[in-house]
Design an enzyme around this catalytic site. Structure first.
Site, PDB file in Angstrom:
ATOM      1  N   VAL A 139       3.095   0.281   4.226  1.00  0.00           N
ATOM      2  CA  VAL A 139       2.370   1.066   5.231  1.00  0.00           C
ATOM      3  C   VAL A 139       0.929   0.572   5.333  1.00  0.00           C
ATOM      4  O   VAL A 139       0.396   0.011   4.392  1.00  0.00           O
ATOM      5  CB  VAL A 139       2.374   2.564   4.855  1.00  0.00           C
ATOM      6  CG1 VAL A 139       3.795   3.091   4.776  1.00  0.00           C
ATOM      7  CG2 VAL A 139       1.637   2.849   3.551  1.00  0.00           C
ATOM      8  N   THR A 140       0.319   0.808   6.508  1.00  0.00           N
ATOM      9  CA  THR A 140       0.931   1.279   7.730  1.00  0.00           C
ATOM     10  C   THR A 140       1.254   0.079   8.630  1.00  0.00           C
ATOM     11  O   THR A 140       0.584  -0.947   8.552  1.00  0.00           O
ATOM     12  CB  THR A 140       0.010   2.259   8.500  1.00  0.00           C
ATOM     13  OG1 THR A 140      -1.194   1.577   8.880  1.00  0.00           O
ATOM     14  CG2 THR A 140      -0.341   3.471   7.659  1.00  0.00           C
TER      15      THR A 140
ATOM     16  N   LYS B  74      -6.674  -4.916  -3.079  1.00  0.00           N
ATOM     17  CA  LYS B  74      -7.341  -5.543  -1.933  1.00  0.00           C
ATOM     18  C   LYS B  74      -8.371  -4.583  -1.340  1.00  0.00           C
ATOM     19  O   LYS B  74      -8.083  -3.404  -1.172  1.00  0.00           O
ATOM     20  CB  LYS B  74      -6.311  -5.981  -0.893  1.00  0.00           C
ATOM     21  CG  LYS B  74      -5.478  -4.853  -0.314  1.00  0.00           C
ATOM     22  CD  LYS B  74      -4.353  -5.420   0.534  1.00  0.00           C
ATOM     23  CE  LYS B  74      -3.553  -4.353   1.238  1.00  0.00           C
ATOM     24  NZ  LYS B  74      -4.264  -3.550   2.210  1.00  0.00           N
TER      25      LYS B  74
ATOM     26  N   LYS C  86      -7.782  -4.737   4.849  1.00  0.00           N
ATOM     27  CA  LYS C  86      -6.470  -4.367   5.372  1.00  0.00           C
ATOM     28  C   LYS C  86      -5.454  -5.468   5.068  1.00  0.00           C
ATOM     29  O   LYS C  86      -4.306  -5.195   4.735  1.00  0.00           O
ATOM     30  CB  LYS C  86      -6.558  -4.124   6.889  1.00  0.00           C
ATOM     31  CG  LYS C  86      -7.589  -3.058   7.294  1.00  0.00           C
ATOM     32  CD  LYS C  86      -7.371  -1.734   6.616  1.00  0.00           C
ATOM     33  CE  LYS C  86      -8.380  -0.683   7.073  1.00  0.00           C
ATOM     34  NZ  LYS C  86      -8.340   0.515   6.213  1.00  0.00           N
TER      35      LYS C  86
ATOM     36  N   ASP D 149       0.792  -1.244   0.000  1.00  0.00           N
ATOM     37  CA  ASP D 149       0.000   0.000   0.000  1.00  0.00           C
ATOM     38  C   ASP D 149       0.824   1.295   0.000  1.00  0.00           C
ATOM     39  O   ASP D 149       0.447   2.269   0.688  1.00  0.00           O
ATOM     40  CB  ASP D 149      -0.959   0.010   1.205  1.00  0.00           C
ATOM     41  CG  ASP D 149      -1.946  -1.135   1.188  1.00  0.00           C
ATOM     42  OD1 ASP D 149      -1.879  -1.964   0.274  1.00  0.00           O
ATOM     43  OD2 ASP D 149      -2.779  -1.212   2.109  1.00  0.00           O
TER      44      ASP D 149
ATOM     45  N   CYS E 163      -2.289  -2.329   7.800  1.00  0.00           N
ATOM     46  CA  CYS E 163      -2.225  -3.291   6.691  1.00  0.00           C
ATOM     47  C   CYS E 163      -1.004  -4.203   6.760  1.00  0.00           C
ATOM     48  O   CYS E 163      -1.072  -5.363   6.349  1.00  0.00           O
ATOM     49  CB  CYS E 163      -2.320  -2.557   5.363  1.00  0.00           C
ATOM     50  SG  CYS E 163      -3.979  -1.851   5.157  1.00  0.00           S
TER      51      CYS E 163
ATOM     52  N   GLU F 119      -4.607  -0.814  -1.342  1.00  0.00           N
ATOM     53  CA  GLU F 119      -5.923  -0.873  -0.690  1.00  0.00           C
ATOM     54  C   GLU F 119      -6.881   0.032  -1.462  1.00  0.00           C
ATOM     55  O   GLU F 119      -6.541   1.189  -1.755  1.00  0.00           O
ATOM     56  CB  GLU F 119      -5.833  -0.383   0.764  1.00  0.00           C
ATOM     57  CG  GLU F 119      -7.201  -0.425   1.462  1.00  0.00           C
ATOM     58  CD  GLU F 119      -7.173   0.036   2.923  1.00  0.00           C
ATOM     59  OE1 GLU F 119      -6.087   0.216   3.492  1.00  0.00           O
ATOM     60  OE2 GLU F 119      -8.282   0.211   3.465  1.00  0.00           O
TER      61      GLU F 119
ATOM     62  N   GLN G 231       7.710 -12.939  22.115  1.00  0.00           N
ATOM     63  CA  GLN G 231       7.418 -14.340  22.450  1.00  0.00           C
ATOM     64  C   GLN G 231       8.080 -15.315  21.457  1.00  0.00           C
ATOM     65  O   GLN G 231       7.449 -16.241  20.962  1.00  0.00           O
ATOM     66  CB  GLN G 231       5.908 -14.580  22.480  1.00  0.00           C
ATOM     67  CG  GLN G 231       5.188 -13.684  23.501  1.00  0.00           C
ATOM     68  CD  GLN G 231       3.694 -13.934  23.512  1.00  0.00           C
ATOM     69  OE1 GLN G 231       3.229 -14.956  24.004  1.00  0.00           O
ATOM     70  NE2 GLN G 231       2.954 -12.992  22.950  1.00  0.00           N
TER      71      GLN G 231
HETATM   72  C1  C5J Z   1      -3.202   0.785   5.454  1.00  0.00           C
HETATM   73  C2  C5J Z   1      -4.870   2.074   6.572  1.00  0.00           C
HETATM   74  N1  C5J Z   1      -2.697   0.550   4.244  1.00  0.00           N
HETATM   75  N2  C5J Z   1      -4.057   2.478   7.528  1.00  0.00           N
HETATM   76  N3  C5J Z   1      -4.422   1.376   5.513  1.00  0.00           N
HETATM   77  O1  C5J Z   1      -2.579   0.518   6.449  1.00  0.00           O
HETATM   78  O2  C5J Z   1      -6.050   2.366   6.637  1.00  0.00           O
END
Ligand code: C5J
Length: 218
Positions: free
Chosen positions: A154-155, A126, A129, A24, A159, A72, A199
């Site tokens: 990102v982010t 997509k 996320k 993204d 995602c 996205e 972990q």
């Molecule tokens: C992504 C979002 N790509 N933060 N989208 O992380 O809404």
């Protein structure tokens, strides 16, 4: 086999069964004046990933890794956007400075110029996320015998995290590149990365891009 110093321990991968996933890196999220910034976010927190990711992509391409990009976004009629997502993201589909926000085919929905996909590199669109939900990503990976994912984009806490969790449950080994993933929120960046490797590596491994580039060039 290339091995990278990582948290919680060394990560080894076979280049022929490893994909570099770029999640993204879209104008709507990264450009000054765009959707992300209009929500009050500091896009510099994401833009700092562009330079290291450019170098990692070059090294990945030179080493023959499969490169996969995601975006996205939604169909123009929003038929693939769940009403619950739209209620909490009412700007989706509205006209913004770079076209309709998060709508496929609009300027803002596409990947930033610096990281433009090369010919032959799949771009997975997509609606969610995670990169596996409602996409062909599993088929693309299966067809190429991919077992390991080097994850960027990102982010971090949205995602990237959702995709790594989906991938981990499907049996992929995920290495998340700390300087090539970004969050608008420094605290989420820090904790998001810690959660991956906690972990004993509950979702995967975390490393720096210079370590991966060095391993790819050995
Ligand atoms: C992504 C979002 N790509 N933060 N989208 O992380 O809404």
């Amino acid at each position: 086999m290339p091995t990278v110093e990582a948290d919680p321990g060394p990560f080894s991968f076979a280049p022929e069964s490893t994909a570099l996933l770029v999640i993204d890196m879209q104008r709507d999220f990264l450009l000054p004046g765009g959707f992300g910034e209009s929500l009050g976010n500091d896009v510099a927190q994401l833009r700092c990933t562009i330079e290291p990711l450019t170098a990692l992509l070059a090294a990945g391409r030179a080493a023959g890794l499969k490169i996969i990009h995601t975006r996205e976004g939604h169909l123009p009629d929003l038929s693939d956007c769940p009403p619950a997502k739209l209620r909490r993201g009412p700007m989706i589909g509205k006209e913004g400075p770079f076209g309709r926000i998060l709508i496929r085919g609009e300027y803002g929905h596409d990947i930033i110029d610096e990281l433009r996909p090369e010919a032959g590199e799949p771009v997975v669109d997509k609606p969610g996320k995670g990169a596996f939900y409602a996409t062909d990503l599993s088929k693309i990976l299966d067809n190429d015998g991919i077992k390991s994912l080097i994850v960027t984009g990102v982010t971090t806490e949205v995602c990237v995290h959702t995709t790594v969790r989906e991938a981990n449950d499907r049996g992929y080994e995920c290495l998340v590149i700390k300087d090539c993933v970004g969050s608008y929120f420094p605290e989420f960046q820090r904790v998001g990365l810690r959660m991956i490797a906690a972990q004993g590596g509950i979702f995967g491994w975390v490393a720096d891009s210079p370590a991966v580039i060095a391993a790819l060039q050995e």
